[in-house]
Every structure is written in C-alpha cells, then in structure tokens.
Design a protein around this motif. Sequence first.
Motif, PDB file in Angstrom:
ATOM      1  N   VAL A  72       0.806  -1.295   0.040  1.00  0.00           N
ATOM      2  CA  VAL A  72      -0.036  -0.015   0.039  1.00  0.00           C
ATOM      3  C   VAL A  72       0.967   1.322  -0.095  1.00  0.00           C
ATOM      4  CG1 VAL A  72      -1.661   1.299   1.225  1.00  0.00           C
ATOM      5  CG2 VAL A  72      -2.002  -1.165   1.140  1.00  0.00           C
ATOM      6  N   LEU A  73       0.839   2.167  -0.869  1.00  0.00           N
ATOM      7  CA  LEU A  73       1.425   3.245  -1.125  1.00  0.00           C
ATOM      8  C   LEU A  73       0.575   4.294  -0.579  1.00  0.00           C
ATOM      9  CD1 LEU A  73       3.516   3.641  -4.623  1.00  0.00           C
ATOM     10  CD2 LEU A  73       4.524   3.208  -2.212  1.00  0.00           C
ATOM     11  N   LEU A  74       0.991   4.993   0.469  1.00  0.00           N
ATOM     12  CA  LEU A  74       0.099   5.758   1.238  1.00  0.00           C
ATOM     13  C   LEU A  74       0.529   7.238   1.191  1.00  0.00           C
ATOM     14  CD1 LEU A  74      -2.505   6.073   3.163  1.00  0.00           C
ATOM     15  CD2 LEU A  74      -1.046   5.823   5.056  1.00  0.00           C
ATOM     16  N   SER A  75      -0.442   8.306   0.470  1.00  0.00           N
ATOM     17  CA  SER A  75       0.289   9.438   0.138  1.00  0.00           C
ATOM     18  C   SER A  75      -0.789  10.478   0.411  1.00  0.00           C
ATOM     19  CB  SER A  75       0.911   9.485  -1.217  1.00  0.00           C
ATOM     20  OG  SER A  75      -0.228   9.248  -2.070  1.00  0.00           O
ATOM     21  N   THR A  76      -1.804  10.224   1.394  1.00  0.00           N
ATOM     22  CA  THR A  76      -2.809  11.014   1.573  1.00  0.00           C
ATOM     23  C   THR A  76      -2.140  12.438   2.269  1.00  0.00           C
ATOM     24  OG1 THR A  76      -3.284  10.227   3.850  1.00  0.00           O
ATOM     25  CG2 THR A  76      -4.572   9.530   1.679  1.00  0.00           C
ATOM     26  N   VAL A  98       2.643  -1.405   4.220  1.00  0.00           N
ATOM     27  CA  VAL A  98       2.664   0.035   4.029  1.00  0.00           C
ATOM     28  C   VAL A  98       3.571   0.699   3.975  1.00  0.00           C
ATOM     29  CG1 VAL A  98       1.364   1.921   4.936  1.00  0.00           C
ATOM     30  CG2 VAL A  98       0.356  -0.432   5.252  1.00  0.00           C
ATOM     31  N   ILE A  99       3.662   1.713   2.924  1.00  0.00           N
ATOM     32  CA  ILE A  99       4.905   2.659   2.738  1.00  0.00           C
ATOM     33  C   ILE A  99       3.941   3.986   2.623  1.00  0.00           C
ATOM     34  CG2 ILE A  99       6.533   3.463   1.004  1.00  0.00           C
ATOM     35  CD1 ILE A  99       6.630   0.737   0.025  1.00  0.00           C
ATOM     36  N   PRO A 100       4.213   4.571   3.858  1.00  0.00           N
ATOM     37  CA  PRO A 100       3.672   6.193   3.863  1.00  0.00           C
ATOM     38  C   PRO A 100       4.549   6.884   3.351  1.00  0.00           C
ATOM     39  CG  PRO A 100       4.810   5.406   5.697  1.00  0.00           C
ATOM     40  CD  PRO A 100       4.991   4.287   5.187  1.00  0.00           C
ATOM     41  N   GLY A 122       9.312   2.859   6.591  1.00  0.00           N
ATOM     42  CA  GLY A 122       9.591   4.022   6.471  1.00  0.00           C
ATOM     43  C   GLY A 122       9.548   4.660   4.912  1.00  0.00           C
ATOM     44  N   GLY A 123       9.242   5.783   4.850  1.00  0.00           N
ATOM     45  CA  GLY A 123       9.217   6.340   3.362  1.00  0.00           C
ATOM     46  C   GLY A 123       9.154   7.947   3.272  1.00  0.00           C
ATOM     47  N   LEU A 124       9.792   8.225   2.174  1.00  0.00           N
ATOM     48  CA  LEU A 124       9.806   9.652   1.929  1.00  0.00           C
ATOM     49  C   LEU A 124       9.928   9.930   0.480  1.00  0.00           C
ATOM     50  CD1 LEU A 124      12.958  10.719   1.318  1.00  0.00           C
ATOM     51  CD2 LEU A 124      13.285  10.044   3.746  1.00  0.00           C
ATOM     52  N   CYS A 125       9.583  10.939   0.018  1.00  0.00           N
ATOM     53  CA  CYS A 125       9.716  11.358  -1.487  1.00  0.00           C
ATOM     54  C   CYS A 125      10.172  12.909  -1.521  1.00  0.00           C
ATOM     55  CB  CYS A 125       8.532  10.935  -2.269  1.00  0.00           C
ATOM     56  SG  CYS A 125       6.902  12.053  -2.050  1.00  0.00           S
ATOM     57  N   PHE A 126      10.820  13.205  -2.686  1.00  0.00           N
ATOM     58  CA  PHE A 126      11.177  14.619  -2.830  1.00  0.00           C
ATOM     59  C   PHE A 126      10.530  14.767  -4.211  1.00  0.00           C
ATOM     60  CE2 PHE A 126      14.380  14.429   0.169  1.00  0.00           C
ATOM     61  CZ  PHE A 126      14.010  15.820   1.072  1.00  0.00           C
ATOM     62  N   ILE A 127       9.411  15.673  -4.496  1.00  0.00           N
ATOM     63  CA  ILE A 127       8.918  15.851  -5.852  1.00  0.00           C
ATOM     64  C   ILE A 127       7.971  17.250  -5.993  1.00  0.00           C
ATOM     65  CG2 ILE A 127       6.858  14.501  -5.571  1.00  0.00           C
ATOM     66  CD1 ILE A 127       7.030  13.892  -8.498  1.00  0.00           C
ATOM     67  N   GLU A 128       8.203  18.049  -6.680  1.00  0.00           N
ATOM     68  CA  GLU A 128       7.627  19.220  -6.835  1.00  0.00           C
ATOM     69  C   GLU A 128       6.351  18.867  -7.912  1.00  0.00           C
ATOM     70  OE1 GLU A 128       8.175  24.000  -7.379  1.00  0.00           O
ATOM     71  OE2 GLU A 128       9.888  22.818  -7.316  1.00  0.00           O
ATOM     72  N   SER A 129       5.177  18.784  -7.584  1.00  0.00           N
ATOM     73  CA  SER A 129       4.136  18.401  -8.387  1.00  0.00           C
ATOM     74  C   SER A 129       2.921  18.906  -7.762  1.00  0.00           C
ATOM     75  CB  SER A 129       4.006  16.860  -8.532  1.00  0.00           C
ATOM     76  OG  SER A 129       3.856  16.161  -7.303  1.00  0.00           O
TER      77      SER A 129
END
Length: 308
Positions: A72-76, A98-100, A122-129
């Motif tokens: 599950v990719l959780l990006s809310t 689950v990857i938040p 654990g999860g993180l992202c860097f994106i300008e969208s």
Amino acid sequence: MGLKFLVVGAGAVGGYFGGRLLEAGEDVTFLVRPNRRKQLEQTGLVLQSVKGSAKLDPPLIEKGEAGTFDVVLLSTKAYQLDNVLPDLKGFMHDDTVVIPLLNGIGHLDTLDRYFNKDTVLGGLCFIESTLTEEGHILHTSSGHRLTFGERNGEMSGRVTRIGESFEKTNADVETSIHISEGMWRKYLFITTLASITTLFNCPVGPIRESEEGRAFTYQLIDEIITVMRHTDEPIKDDFADKAWRQFMKLSEETKASMQKDLEKGLPVEADHIQGYLLQLAEKHEVSTPYLQAVYTNLKVYERMKDDG
C-alpha cells in the motif's frame, strides 16, 4: 508472481509514483473517491512531467469493493488520514506492507497504533508536483525521488522485492537502511520550506535575496534542530548545514506544497508539520519564537478559510 500495489489516492504524489509504476507494467490499482474516479475514467491518469509525460488508463477501486494487495502506497494529506485508514483493512492480507509518503513524522505513531507496527515501513519522497484544475498531475522540476526501507535499519527481503518492482520506473526510487534518519532530514527541510514560503507568501527567490529572509531561515533551521535533538531520533551534526545548502540550491520559483495549497484556499498540514514540533518543544521546554510565528500565521489562515 509480481507484487500487487494499491495506491491510496491519485493526487500529486501517489498519482505520480503510482503512475510511473503502472507505466512500467506493474500491477497497480488506485483507491479513489467517487468524484476522482469519474474524472479519471473520463480523462485517464495524465502525467505532465519534465521527465516525460504519459497518459495512462489506471485500474480504479473504491472503499468497500473487493481485492487484496501486497503493498500500500499511502500518500494522503495528514488531515485525511483518520478518514482513510478504516478503508484500508479490507484490502490487506497478513503480509501486506504499508509505505507512507506523507510529510512529517507524526503519522508513524498513528499508523503503528492502527496496524501491526511491523506492517509499516519508513518512506519519503522529494517531488514538486501539483494537480491542475483538469485533474492532471503537473510535475515541474527534475527531482522525482522516492526512498523507503525498514525502520529498524535492516535490509529485508520484502524491501528488496519491492525495490525490484520499481527498477524500471521513470523515477529515482531507492531502498535505504537509514530511512529513519532520512525521514527526519526531510522533516527538517520540508518544515523550513513550508514555513518560510507560507509566512512570506512567496517563492524561495525573494526570501533568499533578502538579508532578513536568509537570517530568518537560518534561525528557523537552528530552532527546529534544537527541538529535534530532544528526541531519541538519529539527528546528526550535519543536519543544519545540509538543510541550509539544500535551501540555497533551490530554484528561485520553488514553493512548498503547503504554500500551493494555501494559494488554492485548501486545508494545510499546520498541526502535523509545525504543530507536532511545537508539541515536542512544549514538552521539553524549548523556546520556539520563529516556529510559533509560522504556526500562528497558518492557524489564522485556517480560521479565515473556515469563516469563508
């Protein structure tokens, strides 16, 4: 058999990385609300990106429908989390991961309470969208990085397997045995960026060009670091210098996603981002005048928005 991915939402983050997985031929389904489903059925999932655009026909599902998934990719947004979590359990089996990808740190406590702690990476992202008015995902800078891993610092078989699913995607995806440190580094950076762009109501350029703006930013970084050091987390001596260098390298037009939400009149994650740090500061009796000024500005905005 390959892994089955469930992406919660099809917004600026989940829609982008889930779309890149789908584009690479992976088994990806998007859990969406009825209005977003109707929109996507009409337009498709459209990625408008400087790294390569795409128009995709994504499998869609709503709460209450049948299906189980491996990842599950959780990006809310953080303020949506309590409403989303009850929708997920019916889509999960005993080994679902689950990857938040939320900003901040406080959501980990919520997820650990709701699921078995071992379920949550654990999860993180860097994106300008951002989402356009048409519901397209507009990706405007070269960065599109996603990192995940076990929070205990191990390199597990499940992380390796998930990483293999991302190998062919048009995105910079990597696994990490230092994901907790990475999440706290990002928390420092995103809090700084969100705070200064919302407080001064402008992109990075004018703030950085002003001596006062640079001084405020530096003091804010120092203040946040001071609060973080009162935790048991891996806060290293180079955190402040790296955050400052990252700030100085940003393009002049850069705005935090929180600033973009504020400009659209949308809710913001003030309690989750700045508020969580202020709770830690109060607990450990740390003075935080800069962070408090930012938080007050955001709470005034929320009050004005609610009053309509």
